[in-house]
Design a protein around this motif. Structure first.
Motif, PDB file in Angstrom:
ATOM      1  N   ASP A 167      34.718  25.996  25.104  1.00 52.82           N
ATOM      2  CA  ASP A 167      35.737  25.502  24.169  1.00 52.82           C
ATOM      3  C   ASP A 167      37.136  25.705  24.732  1.00 52.82           C
ATOM      4  OD1 ASP A 167      36.394  28.188  23.643  1.00 52.82           O
ATOM      5  OD2 ASP A 167      35.101  28.270  21.897  1.00 52.82           O
ATOM      6  N   ALA A 168      38.119  25.194  24.033  1.00 48.71           N
ATOM      7  CA  ALA A 168      39.489  25.178  24.545  1.00 48.71           C
ATOM      8  C   ALA A 168      40.053  26.574  24.742  1.00 48.71           C
ATOM      9  CB  ALA A 168      40.385  24.380  23.594  1.00 48.71           C
ATOM     10  N   SER A 169      39.727  27.510  23.882  1.00 44.28           N
ATOM     11  CA  SER A 169      40.238  28.872  24.043  1.00 44.28           C
ATOM     12  C   SER A 169      39.698  29.499  25.322  1.00 44.28           C
ATOM     13  CB  SER A 169      39.897  29.729  22.825  1.00 44.28           C
ATOM     14  OG  SER A 169      38.501  29.776  22.619  1.00 44.28           O
ATOM     15  N   GLY A 170      38.475  29.134  25.689  1.00 40.57           N
ATOM     16  CA  GLY A 170      37.910  29.637  26.930  1.00 40.57           C
ATOM     17  C   GLY A 170      38.650  29.146  28.146  1.00 40.57           C
ATOM     18  N   GLU A 171      39.153  27.920  28.089  1.00 40.80           N
ATOM     19  CA  GLU A 171      39.905  27.385  29.225  1.00 40.80           C
ATOM     20  C   GLU A 171      41.113  28.268  29.529  1.00 40.80           C
ATOM     21  OE1 GLU A 171      41.011  25.061  32.377  1.00 40.80           O
ATOM     22  OE2 GLU A 171      39.136  24.978  31.251  1.00 40.80           O
ATOM     23  N   ALA A 172      41.863  28.636  28.502  1.00 43.85           N
ATOM     24  CA  ALA A 172      43.029  29.503  28.706  1.00 43.85           C
ATOM     25  C   ALA A 172      42.617  30.891  29.166  1.00 43.85           C
ATOM     26  CB  ALA A 172      43.834  29.594  27.407  1.00 43.85           C
ATOM     27  N   LEU A 173      41.568  31.438  28.566  1.00 44.57           N
ATOM     28  CA  LEU A 173      41.138  32.794  28.901  1.00 44.57           C
ATOM     29  C   LEU A 173      40.650  32.888  30.338  1.00 44.57           C
ATOM     30  CD1 LEU A 173      40.479  35.720  28.146  1.00 44.57           C
ATOM     31  CD2 LEU A 173      38.282  34.893  27.273  1.00 44.57           C
ATOM     32  N   PHE A 174      39.753  31.997  30.737  1.00 43.67           N
ATOM     33  CA  PHE A 174      39.155  32.125  32.063  1.00 43.67           C
ATOM     34  C   PHE A 174      40.130  31.782  33.178  1.00 43.67           C
ATOM     35  CE2 PHE A 174      35.363  31.321  29.326  1.00 43.67           C
ATOM     36  CZ  PHE A 174      34.886  32.621  29.394  1.00 43.67           C
ATOM     37  N   ILE A 228      44.125  50.228  24.019  1.00 45.84           N
ATOM     38  CA  ILE A 228      43.874  48.993  23.286  1.00 45.84           C
ATOM     39  C   ILE A 228      45.101  48.114  23.437  1.00 45.84           C
ATOM     40  CG2 ILE A 228      43.104  47.988  21.115  1.00 45.84           C
ATOM     41  CD1 ILE A 228      41.288  50.234  22.189  1.00 45.84           C
ATOM     42  N   VAL A 229      44.908  46.933  24.016  1.00 47.34           N
ATOM     43  CA  VAL A 229      45.987  45.963  24.216  1.00 47.34           C
ATOM     44  C   VAL A 229      45.706  44.767  23.330  1.00 47.34           C
ATOM     45  CG1 VAL A 229      47.224  44.548  25.890  1.00 47.34           C
ATOM     46  CG2 VAL A 229      46.230  46.738  26.604  1.00 47.34           C
ATOM     47  N   SER A 230      46.694  44.314  22.585  1.00 46.87           N
ATOM     48  CA  SER A 230      46.463  43.194  21.673  1.00 46.87           C
ATOM     49  C   SER A 230      47.259  41.969  22.095  1.00 46.87           C
ATOM     50  CB  SER A 230      46.802  43.581  20.225  1.00 46.87           C
ATOM     51  OG  SER A 230      48.074  44.177  20.120  1.00 46.87           O
ATOM     52  N   SER A 231      46.686  40.815  21.776  1.00 51.41           N
ATOM     53  CA  SER A 231      47.323  39.528  22.086  1.00 51.41           C
ATOM     54  C   SER A 231      47.032  38.562  20.953  1.00 51.41           C
ATOM     55  CB  SER A 231      46.759  38.958  23.394  1.00 51.41           C
ATOM     56  OG  SER A 231      47.175  37.611  23.591  1.00 51.41           O
ATOM     57  N   TYR A 232      47.948  37.621  20.757  1.00 53.25           N
ATOM     58  CA  TYR A 232      47.583  36.495  19.909  1.00 53.25           C
ATOM     59  C   TYR A 232      46.336  35.838  20.494  1.00 53.25           C
ATOM     60  CZ  TYR A 232      52.282  36.753  17.869  1.00 53.25           C
ATOM     61  OH  TYR A 232      53.423  37.165  17.231  1.00 53.25           O
ATOM     62  N   HIS A 233      45.505  35.289  19.634  1.00 53.46           N
ATOM     63  CA  HIS A 233      44.290  34.618  20.097  1.00 53.46           C
ATOM     64  C   HIS A 233      44.665  33.361  20.881  1.00 53.46           C
ATOM     65  CE1 HIS A 233      40.406  32.613  20.101  1.00 53.46           C
ATOM     66  NE2 HIS A 233      39.862  33.750  19.691  1.00 53.46           N
ATOM     67  N   CYS A 234      43.937  33.125  21.960  1.00 49.87           N
ATOM     68  CA  CYS A 234      44.223  31.966  22.822  1.00 49.87           C
ATOM     69  C   CYS A 234      43.554  30.699  22.289  1.00 49.87           C
ATOM     70  CB  CYS A 234      43.779  32.248  24.254  1.00 49.87           C
ATOM     71  SG  CYS A 234      42.082  32.868  24.411  1.00 49.87           S
ATOM     72  N   SER A 235      43.648  30.490  20.996  1.00 49.02           N
ATOM     73  CA  SER A 235      43.065  29.310  20.364  1.00 49.02           C
ATOM     74  C   SER A 235      43.876  28.065  20.692  1.00 49.02           C
ATOM     75  CB  SER A 235      43.013  29.483  18.844  1.00 49.02           C
ATOM     76  OG  SER A 235      44.330  29.536  18.320  1.00 49.02           O
ATOM     77  N   ARG A 236      43.254  26.931  20.561  1.00 49.78           N
ATOM     78  CA  ARG A 236      43.966  25.668  20.779  1.00 49.78           C
ATOM     79  C   ARG A 236      45.148  25.555  19.828  1.00 49.78           C
ATOM     80  NH1 ARG A 236      40.480  20.308  20.586  1.00 49.78           N
ATOM     81  NH2 ARG A 236      39.970  21.022  22.690  1.00 49.78           N
ATOM     82  N   TYR A 237      44.968  25.964  18.577  1.00 53.39           N
ATOM     83  CA  TYR A 237      46.060  25.879  17.599  1.00 53.39           C
ATOM     84  C   TYR A 237      47.249  26.715  18.052  1.00 53.39           C
ATOM     85  CZ  TYR A 237      48.704  26.377  13.281  1.00 53.39           C
ATOM     86  OH  TYR A 237      49.709  26.388  12.352  1.00 53.39           O
ATOM     87  N   ASN A 238      47.013  27.975  18.443  1.00 51.78           N
ATOM     88  CA  ASN A 238      48.118  28.833  18.856  1.00 51.78           C
ATOM     89  C   ASN A 238      48.817  28.303  20.100  1.00 51.78           C
ATOM     90  OD1 ASN A 238      47.853  30.640  16.762  1.00 51.78           O
ATOM     91  ND2 ASN A 238      46.717  32.165  17.941  1.00 51.78           N
ATOM     92  N   MET A 239      48.042  27.755  21.030  1.00 45.23           N
ATOM     93  CA  MET A 239      48.643  27.230  22.261  1.00 45.23           C
ATOM     94  C   MET A 239      49.413  25.936  21.984  1.00 45.23           C
ATOM     95  SD  MET A 239      47.681  29.533  24.525  1.00 45.23           S
ATOM     96  CE  MET A 239      47.726  28.910  26.205  1.00 45.23           C
ATOM     97  N   ASN A 240      48.858  25.075  21.140  1.00 45.50           N
ATOM     98  CA  ASN A 240      49.522  23.796  20.854  1.00 45.50           C
ATOM     99  C   ASN A 240      50.806  23.974  20.053  1.00 45.50           C
ATOM    100  OD1 ASN A 240      47.561  22.398  22.229  1.00 45.50           O
ATOM    101  ND2 ASN A 240      46.492  21.654  20.413  1.00 45.50           N
TER     102      ASN A 240
END
Length: 219
Positions: A74-81, A184-196
């Motif tokens: 999925d799209a979030s995986g593209e940003a993560l990987f 523990i390091v936190s980040s906004y989720h790399c979802s398509r919505y957050n990136m767009n």
């Protein structure tokens, strides 16, 4: 002798009736997909190589629910990987592949909720129930140094699973806190919505991955 707690739910887990019913519908619609709780993804060297655990929210309906690997497809995986590959935490990423063909390096990936939820929104009872698997997952890696949580729900679930109080370890993009010997390091989720929408940019996400890579790689 008491058996150790399971780190991954069975493929036919019915702990959360709403989620198991949702998966049953997907099994009818797409019988060749994974369609079950998604297990923690380990590097080829196994759990003793894991120094970083990444925790997301839940499997994507057409991503991990299809492939059986967190964030894959999925799209979030593209940003993560892409980020993991850049910083030596994965290899084999190809642009547009969304994690297909990737191997992790010193890293494991899991989700706070292991089953795909309707509309990508697990409810509190489901998050709490799945802590039965998050707690032993956090404890299984003898060399674990850091946890990267993607989104507030995953962050809060990890804090609670480690026995901490959320108020003492608040979520914030790029924030770091120490608990039970882990960073523990936190980040906004790399979802398509957050990136767009620009809530999370590639540069913002890359900076967090660079920080956590430095921690576990001794840089």
């Amino acid at each position: 002798m008491t058996a150790p707690p399971a780190v991954d739910p069975s493929h036919d887990c019915v702990l959360c009736p709403r989620l198991s019913g949702h998966i049953a519908a997907w099994r009818t619609k797409e019988p060749d997909w994974h369609n079950g709780p998604v297990p923690t993804w380990l590097p080829p060297q196994g759990e003793n190589a894991v120094r970083l655990l990444i925790v997301g929210l839940a499997p994507g309906a057409r991503g991990a629910n299809r492939t059986g690997r967190p964030f894959t497809g999925d799209a979030s995986g593209e940003a993560l990987f892409a980020g993991l590959d850049r910083h030596g935490l994965a290899r084999g990423h190809r642009p547009g592949s969304a994690g297909e063909g990737v191997d992790l390096i010193g890293t494991a990936i899991t989700n706070a909720v292991r089953c795909v939820p309707p509309e990508n929104r697990p409810v509190a009872a489901e998050i709490n129930a799945c802590r039965a698997y998050l707690e032993p997952t956090l404890a299984r890696f003898a060399k674990l140094q850091a946890v990267l949580t993607l989104g507030k729900i995953a962050h809060d679930a990890c804090i609670r699973a480690l026995g901490g109080r959320v108020s003492a370890h608040p979520f914030g993009h790029g924030a770091q806190t120490a608990l039970n010997g882990l960073t523990i390091v936190s980040s906004y989720h790399c979802s398509r919505y957050n990136m767009n929408t620009g809530r999370l940019t590639e540069a913002m996400f890359d900076a967090v991955i660079a920080d956590v890579a430095g921690m576990v790689q001794g840089r």
